[in-house]
Motif scaffolding. Structure first.
Motif, PDB file in Angstrom:
ATOM      1  N   ILE A 134      13.902  -4.180   8.441  1.00 42.61           N
ATOM      2  CA  ILE A 134      13.507  -4.002   7.046  1.00 42.61           C
ATOM      3  C   ILE A 134      12.819  -2.646   6.901  1.00 42.61           C
ATOM      4  CG2 ILE A 134      12.002  -4.852   5.203  1.00 42.61           C
ATOM      5  CD1 ILE A 134      12.558  -7.681   6.227  1.00 42.61           C
ATOM      6  N   GLU A 135      13.391  -1.813   6.046  1.00 42.32           N
ATOM      7  CA  GLU A 135      12.825  -0.488   5.780  1.00 42.32           C
ATOM      8  C   GLU A 135      11.950  -0.541   4.534  1.00 42.32           C
ATOM      9  OE1 GLU A 135      12.906   2.159   7.590  1.00 42.32           O
ATOM     10  OE2 GLU A 135      14.363   1.450   9.051  1.00 42.32           O
ATOM     11  N   TYR A 136      10.887   0.240   4.546  1.00 41.32           N
ATOM     12  CA  TYR A 136      10.023   0.390   3.381  1.00 41.32           C
ATOM     13  C   TYR A 136       9.275   1.701   3.524  1.00 41.32           C
ATOM     14  CZ  TYR A 136       6.134  -1.059   6.412  1.00 41.32           C
ATOM     15  OH  TYR A 136       5.197  -1.128   7.410  1.00 41.32           O
ATOM     16  N   ASP A 137       8.768   2.217   2.421  1.00 44.94           N
ATOM     17  CA  ASP A 137       8.059   3.489   2.413  1.00 44.94           C
ATOM     18  C   ASP A 137       6.594   3.245   2.738  1.00 44.94           C
ATOM     19  OD1 ASP A 137       6.908   5.960   1.939  1.00 44.94           O
ATOM     20  OD2 ASP A 137       7.514   6.060  -0.170  1.00 44.94           O
ATOM     21  N   THR A 138       6.173   3.643   3.935  1.00 49.93           N
ATOM     22  CA  THR A 138       4.793   3.393   4.355  1.00 49.93           C
ATOM     23  C   THR A 138       3.788   4.304   3.652  1.00 49.93           C
ATOM     24  OG1 THR A 138       4.938   4.889   6.264  1.00 49.93           O
ATOM     25  CG2 THR A 138       5.560   2.581   6.609  1.00 49.93           C
ATOM     26  N   PHE A 139       4.274   5.265   2.885  1.00 49.29           N
ATOM     27  CA  PHE A 139       3.379   6.127   2.121  1.00 49.29           C
ATOM     28  C   PHE A 139       3.215   5.635   0.685  1.00 49.29           C
ATOM     29  CE2 PHE A 139       4.804   8.812   5.575  1.00 49.29           C
ATOM     30  CZ  PHE A 139       3.602   9.370   5.996  1.00 49.29           C
ATOM     31  N   ALA A 140       3.930   4.573   0.324  1.00 47.19           N
ATOM     32  CA  ALA A 140       3.801   3.984  -1.010  1.00 47.19           C
ATOM     33  C   ALA A 140       2.516   3.170  -1.074  1.00 47.19           C
ATOM     34  CB  ALA A 140       5.010   3.096  -1.309  1.00 47.19           C
ATOM     35  N   GLY A 141       2.145   2.758  -2.259  1.00 43.85           N
ATOM     36  CA  GLY A 141       0.993   1.875  -2.404  1.00 43.85           C
ATOM     37  C   GLY A 141       1.303   0.493  -1.842  1.00 43.85           C
ATOM     38  N   CYS A 142       0.269  -0.267  -1.595  1.00 45.78           N
ATOM     39  CA  CYS A 142       0.428  -1.599  -0.994  1.00 45.78           C
ATOM     40  C   CYS A 142       1.330  -2.498  -1.848  1.00 45.78           C
ATOM     41  CB  CYS A 142      -0.937  -2.236  -0.789  1.00 45.78           C
ATOM     42  SG  CYS A 142      -0.901  -3.714   0.237  1.00 45.78           S
ATOM     43  N   ASP A 143       1.148  -2.472  -3.172  1.00 43.41           N
ATOM     44  CA  ASP A 143       1.975  -3.316  -4.046  1.00 43.41           C
ATOM     45  C   ASP A 143       3.447  -2.936  -3.937  1.00 43.41           C
ATOM     46  OD1 ASP A 143      -0.253  -4.694  -4.923  1.00 43.41           O
ATOM     47  OD2 ASP A 143      -0.451  -3.541  -6.781  1.00 43.41           O
ATOM     48  N   GLU A 144       3.727  -1.630  -3.888  1.00 41.88           N
ATOM     49  CA  GLU A 144       5.112  -1.164  -3.782  1.00 41.88           C
ATOM     50  C   GLU A 144       5.711  -1.537  -2.425  1.00 41.88           C
ATOM     51  OE1 GLU A 144       8.807   0.475  -4.384  1.00 41.88           O
ATOM     52  OE2 GLU A 144       7.270  -0.054  -5.834  1.00 41.88           O
ATOM     53  N   MET A 145       4.924  -1.407  -1.353  1.00 44.97           N
ATOM     54  CA  MET A 145       5.425  -1.802  -0.028  1.00 44.97           C
ATOM     55  C   MET A 145       5.757  -3.292  -0.015  1.00 44.97           C
ATOM     56  SD  MET A 145       3.175   0.329   2.774  1.00 44.97           S
ATOM     57  CE  MET A 145       1.548   0.027   2.090  1.00 44.97           C
ATOM     58  N   ARG A 153       6.494  -5.249  -2.571  1.00 45.32           N
ATOM     59  CA  ARG A 153       7.665  -5.509  -3.416  1.00 45.32           C
ATOM     60  C   ARG A 153       8.955  -5.165  -2.676  1.00 45.32           C
ATOM     61  NH1 ARG A 153      11.286  -2.952  -5.593  1.00 45.32           N
ATOM     62  NH2 ARG A 153      10.358  -0.906  -5.240  1.00 45.32           N
ATOM     63  N   SER A 154       8.956  -4.028  -2.012  1.00 46.59           N
ATOM     64  CA  SER A 154      10.141  -3.592  -1.276  1.00 46.59           C
ATOM     65  C   SER A 154      10.495  -4.562  -0.156  1.00 46.59           C
ATOM     66  CB  SER A 154       9.882  -2.189  -0.711  1.00 46.59           C
ATOM     67  OG  SER A 154      10.967  -1.750   0.049  1.00 46.59           O
ATOM     68  N   ILE A 155       9.499  -5.014   0.586  1.00 51.95           N
ATOM     69  CA  ILE A 155       9.740  -5.963   1.680  1.00 51.95           C
ATOM     70  C   ILE A 155      10.238  -7.288   1.118  1.00 51.95           C
ATOM     71  CG2 ILE A 155       8.635  -7.301   3.521  1.00 51.95           C
ATOM     72  CD1 ILE A 155       6.799  -4.767   3.923  1.00 51.95           C
ATOM     73  N   ARG A 156       9.630  -7.763   0.033  1.00 50.58           N
ATOM     74  CA  ARG A 156      10.074  -9.021  -0.592  1.00 50.58           C
ATOM     75  C   ARG A 156      11.537  -8.933  -1.035  1.00 50.58           C
ATOM     76  NH1 ARG A 156       6.368 -12.860  -1.667  1.00 50.58           N
ATOM     77  NH2 ARG A 156       4.187 -12.246  -1.524  1.00 50.58           N
ATOM     78  N   GLU A 157      11.921  -7.803  -1.610  1.00 53.73           N
ATOM     79  CA  GLU A 157      13.315  -7.638  -2.039  1.00 53.73           C
ATOM     80  C   GLU A 157      14.263  -7.719  -0.847  1.00 53.73           C
ATOM     81  OE1 GLU A 157      13.561  -3.997  -4.255  1.00 53.73           O
ATOM     82  OE2 GLU A 157      12.584  -4.871  -6.016  1.00 53.73           O
ATOM     83  N   SER A 158      13.909  -7.098   0.256  1.00 55.33           N
ATOM     84  CA  SER A 158      14.748  -7.164   1.460  1.00 55.33           C
ATOM     85  C   SER A 158      14.808  -8.580   2.011  1.00 55.33           C
ATOM     86  CB  SER A 158      14.214  -6.218   2.541  1.00 55.33           C
ATOM     87  OG  SER A 158      14.388  -4.882   2.157  1.00 55.33           O
ATOM     88  N   VAL A 159      13.679  -9.268   2.002  1.00 55.04           N
ATOM     89  CA  VAL A 159      13.629 -10.652   2.480  1.00 55.04           C
ATOM     90  C   VAL A 159      14.577 -11.522   1.673  1.00 55.04           C
ATOM     91  CG1 VAL A 159      12.139 -12.701   2.513  1.00 55.04           C
ATOM     92  CG2 VAL A 159      11.337 -10.561   3.524  1.00 55.04           C
ATOM     93  N   MET A 160      14.556 -11.365   0.360  1.00 56.33           N
ATOM     94  CA  MET A 160      15.432 -12.175  -0.495  1.00 56.33           C
ATOM     95  C   MET A 160      16.895 -11.772  -0.334  1.00 56.33           C
ATOM     96  SD  MET A 160      12.955 -12.744  -3.852  1.00 56.33           S
ATOM     97  CE  MET A 160      13.947 -11.717  -4.830  1.00 56.33           C
TER      98      MET A 160
END
Length: 103
Positions: A35-46, A48-55
């Motif tokens: 699962i990829e996500y932007d570690t420089f994004a804010g916590c909420d954005e990280m 959200r991105s992880i949740r989208e990949s999980v789904m």
């Protein structure tokens, strides 16, 4: 088949050479989804991105290291945290403004 989502740590990325992903792939009847996500994004954005990949990948269990270990604790699925960052704001203070990547 069980789908395991692997969430990398801060300023990292999932690569074919990642030893944690390689080890998880040795487990029978398991499909490892990096699962990829932007570690420089804010916590909420990280999150959200992880949740989208999980789904999107029908993930059953999460494995995360460092920052990823903290993030998987927020998702609401069974998870394994490896060396999790537990106080994200204090832990990342020294990296504010730093944008050099290692991948």
């Amino acid at each position: 088949m069980t789908n395991i989502g692997y969430v990398h740590g801060f300023n990292s990325a999932n690569t074919p050479e990642n030893t944690k992903i390689q080890m998880l792939n040795t487990i029978s009847r398991v499909n490892v989804v990096p699962i990829e996500y932007d570690t420089f994004a804010g916590c909420d954005e990280m999150e959200r991105s992880i949740r989208e990949s999980v789904m999107a990948h029908d993930i059953d269990i999460l494995v995360g290291t460092s920052l990823g270990g903290y993030m998987v604790s927020l998702i609401g699925l069974p998870y394994i945290s490896i060396n999790p960052m537990v106080d994200i704001q204090d832990g990342l203070k020294s990296h504010v403004g730093v944008t050099q990547t290692n991948y």
